[in-house]
Write a protein that holds these residues in place. Structure first.
Motif, PDB file in Angstrom:
ATOM      1  N   UNK A   4       0.852  -1.186   0.000  1.00 26.89           N
ATOM      2  CA  UNK A   4       0.000   0.000   0.000  1.00 26.89           C
ATOM      3  C   UNK A   4       0.889   1.238   0.000  1.00 26.89           C
ATOM      4  N   UNK A   5       0.553   2.203  -0.824  1.00 33.85           N
ATOM      5  CA  UNK A   5       1.344   3.432  -0.929  1.00 33.85           C
ATOM      6  C   UNK A   5       0.426   4.637  -0.847  1.00 33.85           C
ATOM      7  N   UNK A   6       0.613   5.442   0.199  1.00 33.41           N
ATOM      8  CA  UNK A   6      -0.194   6.639   0.379  1.00 33.41           C
ATOM      9  C   UNK A   6       0.429   7.827  -0.349  1.00 33.41           C
ATOM     10  N   UNK A   7      -0.414   8.760  -0.717  1.00 30.77           N
ATOM     11  CA  UNK A   7       0.041  10.015  -1.304  1.00 30.77           C
ATOM     12  C   UNK A   7      -1.016  11.082  -1.031  1.00 30.77           C
ATOM     13  N   UNK A   8      -0.634  12.330  -1.226  1.00 29.97           N
ATOM     14  CA  UNK A   8      -1.586  13.427  -1.089  1.00 29.97           C
ATOM     15  C   UNK A   8      -1.466  14.238   0.175  1.00 29.97           C
ATOM     16  N   UNK A   9      -0.563  13.838   1.066  1.00 29.07           N
ATOM     17  CA  UNK A   9      -0.389  14.616   2.280  1.00 29.07           C
ATOM     18  C   UNK A   9       0.296  15.946   2.002  1.00 29.07           C
ATOM     19  N   UNK A  10       0.345  16.791   3.025  1.00 29.78           N
ATOM     20  CA  UNK A  10       0.990  18.084   2.867  1.00 29.78           C
ATOM     21  C   UNK A  10       0.599  19.046   3.961  1.00 29.78           C
ATOM     22  N   UNK A  11       0.914  20.307   3.718  1.00 29.80           N
ATOM     23  CA  UNK A  11       0.612  21.379   4.665  1.00 29.80           C
ATOM     24  C   UNK A  11      -0.628  22.130   4.178  1.00 29.80           C
ATOM     25  N   UNK A  12      -1.574  22.344   5.074  1.00 28.95           N
ATOM     26  CA  UNK A  12      -2.801  23.042   4.720  1.00 28.95           C
ATOM     27  C   UNK A  12      -3.219  23.926   5.880  1.00 28.95           C
ATOM     28  N   UNK A  13      -3.897  25.015   5.572  1.00 28.57           N
ATOM     29  CA  UNK A  13      -4.401  25.898   6.611  1.00 28.57           C
ATOM     30  C   UNK A  13      -5.667  25.315   7.234  1.00 28.57           C
ATOM     31  N   UNK A  14      -5.892  25.652   8.485  1.00 30.42           N
ATOM     32  CA  UNK A  14      -7.120  25.217   9.151  1.00 30.42           C
ATOM     33  C   UNK A  14      -8.335  25.647   8.332  1.00 30.42           C
ATOM     34  N   UNK A  15      -9.290  24.739   8.232  1.00 33.68           N
ATOM     35  CA  UNK A  15     -10.468  24.982   7.414  1.00 33.68           C
ATOM     36  C   UNK A  15     -10.341  24.496   5.993  1.00 33.68           C
ATOM     37  N   UNK A  16      -9.142  24.136   5.596  1.00 37.90           N
ATOM     38  CA  UNK A  16      -8.894  23.686   4.239  1.00 37.90           C
ATOM     39  C   UNK A  16      -9.194  22.207   4.044  1.00 37.90           C
ATOM     40  N   UNK A  17      -8.843  21.720   2.852  1.00 33.28           N
ATOM     41  CA  UNK A  17      -9.134  20.337   2.481  1.00 33.28           C
ATOM     42  C   UNK A  17      -7.904  19.668   1.879  1.00 33.28           C
ATOM     43  N   UNK A  18      -7.887  18.363   1.996  1.00 37.64           N
ATOM     44  CA  UNK A  18      -6.876  17.532   1.355  1.00 37.64           C
ATOM     45  C   UNK A  18      -7.529  16.224   0.953  1.00 37.64           C
ATOM     46  N   UNK A  19      -6.985  15.601  -0.083  1.00 38.70           N
ATOM     47  CA  UNK A  19      -7.461  14.287  -0.494  1.00 38.70           C
ATOM     48  C   UNK A  19      -6.286  13.331  -0.508  1.00 38.70           C
ATOM     49  N   UNK A  20      -6.356  12.323   0.324  1.00 35.42           N
ATOM     50  CA  UNK A  20      -5.327  11.297   0.372  1.00 35.42           C
ATOM     51  C   UNK A  20      -5.706  10.137  -0.531  1.00 35.42           C
ATOM     52  N   UNK A  21      -4.690   9.528  -1.125  1.00 29.64           N
ATOM     53  CA  UNK A  21      -4.890   8.343  -1.955  1.00 29.64           C
ATOM     54  C   UNK A  21      -4.056   7.196  -1.414  1.00 29.64           C
ATOM     55  N   UNK A  22      -4.545   6.003  -1.632  1.00 33.65           N
ATOM     56  CA  UNK A  22      -3.845   4.794  -1.209  1.00 33.65           C
ATOM     57  C   UNK A  22      -3.871   3.810  -2.373  1.00 33.65           C
ATOM     58  N   UNK A  23      -2.736   3.616  -3.011  1.00 38.05           N
ATOM     59  CA  UNK A  23      -2.642   2.716  -4.156  1.00 38.05           C
ATOM     60  C   UNK A  23      -2.176   1.343  -3.693  1.00 38.05           C
ATOM     61  N   UNK A  24      -2.909   0.319  -4.096  1.00 39.53           N
ATOM     62  CA  UNK A  24      -2.606  -1.049  -3.686  1.00 39.53           C
ATOM     63  C   UNK A  24      -2.004  -1.839  -4.831  1.00 39.53           C
ATOM     64  N   UNK A  25      -1.138  -2.773  -4.480  1.00 38.57           N
ATOM     65  CA  UNK A  25      -0.560  -3.668  -5.475  1.00 38.57           C
ATOM     66  C   UNK A  25      -0.251  -5.006  -4.819  1.00 38.57           C
ATOM     67  N   UNK A  26      -0.126  -6.034  -5.621  1.00 36.88           N
ATOM     68  CA  UNK A  26       0.324  -7.325  -5.134  1.00 36.88           C
ATOM     69  C   UNK A  26      -0.773  -8.350  -4.947  1.00 36.88           C
ATOM     70  N   UNK A  27      -1.951  -7.934  -4.498  1.00 36.32           N
ATOM     71  CA  UNK A  27      -3.053  -8.868  -4.312  1.00 36.32           C
ATOM     72  C   UNK A  27      -4.325  -8.238  -4.851  1.00 36.32           C
ATOM     73  N   UNK A  28      -5.374  -9.018  -4.922  1.00 31.09           N
ATOM     74  CA  UNK A  28      -6.630  -8.514  -5.443  1.00 31.09           C
ATOM     75  C   UNK A  28      -7.247  -7.547  -4.463  1.00 31.09           C
ATOM     76  N   UNK A  29      -7.165  -6.270  -4.787  1.00 31.96           N
ATOM     77  CA  UNK A  29      -7.587  -5.219  -3.857  1.00 31.96           C
ATOM     78  C   UNK A  29      -9.047  -5.355  -3.490  1.00 31.96           C
TER      79      UNK A  29
END
Length: 122
Positions: A4-29
């Motif tokens: 599993x590999x996460x991405x999309x993190x970062x620095x954001x101001x309070x009240x803001x938004x972020x979208x994290x992703x989790x890409x899977x490999x190796x087995x049937x997700x």
């Protein structure tokens, strides 16, 4: 083995938004339920959200209900965490996880990603 590999993190101001992703490999997700956990410095790991293998069932931790949305795209082998109305208390490392057991995925999943840092500035 599932990776599993996460991405999309970062620095954001309070009240803001972020979208994290989790890409899977190796087995049937789509055989696995997927979840998100987080850990702030000096604190224990906290359950954030989980989605069933089909995407039809979701459960959220009390601290994120109404602000975060978990989803998945099995064709892309990816799970997502849409985070809105972010607060400084949401700061931490966010981990993606997966398990075939619905009960275990919310407590101690078998597979984990490396994590992605989310920092919410006040």
């Amino acid at each position: 083995q599932m990776e599993l590999a996460e991405s999309g993190g970062g620095l954001v101001q309070a009240g803001g938004s972020l979208r994290l992703s989790c890409a899977a490999s190796g087995r049937t997700f789509n055989n696995y339920h997927a979840g998100w956990f987080r850990q702030a410095p000096g604190k224990e790991r906290e359950f954030v959200a989980v989605v069933s293998w089909s995407g039809t069932l979701t459960v959220y931790g009390d601290s994120v209900k109404g602000r975060f949305t978990i989803s998945r795209d099995n064709a892309k082998k990816t799970a997502f965490l849409q985070m809105s109305s972010l607060k400084p208390d949401d700061t931490g490392i966010y981990y993606c996880a997966a398990d075939t057991s619905w009960s275990r995925v919310r407590i101690n999943p078998a597979y984990w990603g490396q994590g992605t840092q989310v920092t919410v500035a006040s």
